[in-house]
Motif scaffolding. Sequence first.
Motif, PDB file in Angstrom:
ATOM      1  N   VAL A 164      22.778  27.898  31.354  1.00 45.77           N
ATOM      2  CA  VAL A 164      21.974  29.091  31.044  1.00 45.77           C
ATOM      3  C   VAL A 164      22.320  29.613  29.658  1.00 45.77           C
ATOM      4  O   VAL A 164      21.432  29.917  28.851  1.00 45.77           O
ATOM      5  CB  VAL A 164      22.187  30.173  32.127  1.00 45.77           C
ATOM      6  N   GLN A 165      23.616  29.708  29.362  1.00 45.64           N
ATOM      7  CA  GLN A 165      24.033  30.237  28.060  1.00 45.64           C
ATOM      8  C   GLN A 165      23.625  29.309  26.926  1.00 45.64           C
ATOM      9  O   GLN A 165      23.200  29.763  25.863  1.00 45.64           O
ATOM     10  CB  GLN A 165      25.539  30.486  28.041  1.00 45.64           C
ATOM     11  N   SER A 166      23.723  27.996  27.135  1.00 52.65           N
ATOM     12  CA  SER A 166      23.315  27.074  26.068  1.00 52.65           C
ATOM     13  C   SER A 166      21.811  27.136  25.839  1.00 52.65           C
ATOM     14  O   SER A 166      21.350  27.067  24.697  1.00 52.65           O
ATOM     15  CB  SER A 166      23.754  25.648  26.384  1.00 52.65           C
ATOM     16  N   ALA A 167      21.031  27.290  26.910  1.00 54.61           N
ATOM     17  CA  ALA A 167      19.576  27.435  26.731  1.00 54.61           C
ATOM     18  C   ALA A 167      19.258  28.725  25.984  1.00 54.61           C
ATOM     19  O   ALA A 167      18.376  28.740  25.113  1.00 54.61           O
ATOM     20  CB  ALA A 167      18.877  27.427  28.087  1.00 54.61           C
ATOM     21  N   ARG A 168      19.963  29.788  26.313  1.00 53.54           N
ATOM     22  CA  ARG A 168      19.751  31.053  25.587  1.00 53.54           C
ATOM     23  C   ARG A 168      20.077  30.899  24.111  1.00 53.54           C
ATOM     24  O   ARG A 168      19.354  31.397  23.249  1.00 53.54           O
ATOM     25  CB  ARG A 168      20.611  32.154  26.204  1.00 53.54           C
ATOM     26  N   ASN A 206      31.921  27.728  24.566  1.00 54.11           N
ATOM     27  CA  ASN A 206      31.306  26.498  24.050  1.00 54.11           C
ATOM     28  C   ASN A 206      30.305  25.947  25.058  1.00 54.11           C
ATOM     29  O   ASN A 206      30.487  24.844  25.583  1.00 54.11           O
ATOM     30  CB  ASN A 206      32.384  25.445  23.774  1.00 54.11           C
ATOM     31  N   PRO A 207      29.228  26.663  25.327  1.00 49.75           N
ATOM     32  CA  PRO A 207      28.334  26.223  26.402  1.00 49.75           C
ATOM     33  C   PRO A 207      27.580  24.935  26.101  1.00 49.75           C
ATOM     34  O   PRO A 207      27.365  24.120  26.994  1.00 49.75           O
ATOM     35  CB  PRO A 207      27.380  27.403  26.576  1.00 49.75           C
ATOM     36  N   ILE A 208      27.188  24.713  24.864  1.00 45.54           N
ATOM     37  CA  ILE A 208      26.427  23.500  24.531  1.00 45.54           C
ATOM     38  C   ILE A 208      27.307  22.268  24.703  1.00 45.54           C
ATOM     39  O   ILE A 208      26.887  21.268  25.305  1.00 45.54           O
ATOM     40  CB  ILE A 208      25.842  23.603  23.109  1.00 45.54           C
ATOM     41  N   ALA A 209      28.530  22.331  24.206  1.00 44.56           N
ATOM     42  CA  ALA A 209      29.456  21.209  24.381  1.00 44.56           C
ATOM     43  C   ALA A 209      29.768  20.983  25.855  1.00 44.56           C
ATOM     44  O   ALA A 209      29.870  19.836  26.304  1.00 44.56           O
ATOM     45  CB  ALA A 209      30.743  21.465  23.596  1.00 44.56           C
ATOM     46  N   THR A 210      29.901  22.061  26.612  1.00 42.15           N
ATOM     47  CA  THR A 210      30.175  21.938  28.049  1.00 42.15           C
ATOM     48  C   THR A 210      29.047  21.220  28.759  1.00 42.15           C
ATOM     49  O   THR A 210      29.285  20.343  29.601  1.00 42.15           O
ATOM     50  CB  THR A 210      30.385  23.335  28.668  1.00 42.15           C
ATOM     51  N   VAL A 211      27.805  21.564  28.428  1.00 37.51           N
ATOM     52  CA  VAL A 211      26.658  20.925  29.078  1.00 37.51           C
ATOM     53  C   VAL A 211      26.580  19.453  28.691  1.00 37.51           C
ATOM     54  O   VAL A 211      26.344  18.589  29.551  1.00 37.51           O
ATOM     55  CB  VAL A 211      25.349  21.666  28.729  1.00 37.51           C
ATOM     56  N   ILE A 212      26.805  19.132  27.437  1.00 42.94           N
ATOM     57  CA  ILE A 212      26.747  17.735  27.000  1.00 42.94           C
ATOM     58  C   ILE A 212      27.846  16.912  27.667  1.00 42.94           C
ATOM     59  O   ILE A 212      27.599  15.801  28.151  1.00 42.94           O
ATOM     60  CB  ILE A 212      26.811  17.640  25.463  1.00 42.94           C
ATOM     61  N   ILE A 213      29.056  17.459  27.737  1.00 46.03           N
ATOM     62  CA  ILE A 213      30.148  16.770  28.425  1.00 46.03           C
ATOM     63  C   ILE A 213      29.819  16.597  29.906  1.00 46.03           C
ATOM     64  O   ILE A 213      30.026  15.524  30.484  1.00 46.03           O
ATOM     65  CB  ILE A 213      31.481  17.528  28.228  1.00 46.03           C
TER      66      ILE A 213
END
Length: 119
Positions: A66-70, A90-97
């Motif tokens: 949710v945070q990376s989409a925001r 680091n939400p984008i890195a977390t989602v990619i990992i």
Amino acid sequence: LLLFAYAFSWVMAFLGMSVRSPEIINNASFLILFPLTFISNAFVPSENLPTPLRIFAEWNPVSALVQSARELFGNVPPGTPVGDAWPAQNPIATVIIGVVVLLAVFVPLSIRKFATLSR
């Protein structure tokens, strides 16, 4: 969002091939997605939650999604506090990992399960 949905579809494909009836997978997916969605920052900022729920929400993969989409859509309100946990910062890195891990684990499991079922 699409990449996460693709990776999560492999999880559900594996679960779907592992159970005996469609009703079981329906209930199992609900039991997995319900707490992950509602104990996240999707509906309520995690800093407004009690401490145990706040800690869970900050480490929740749905919160990172949710945070990376925001962030990627430029929809972060000014002055939004950032959590203390690494996934919250680091939400984008977390989602990619998370996507890479889900694909690395569940693609081979699903293919192996399909091969055993098709024999």
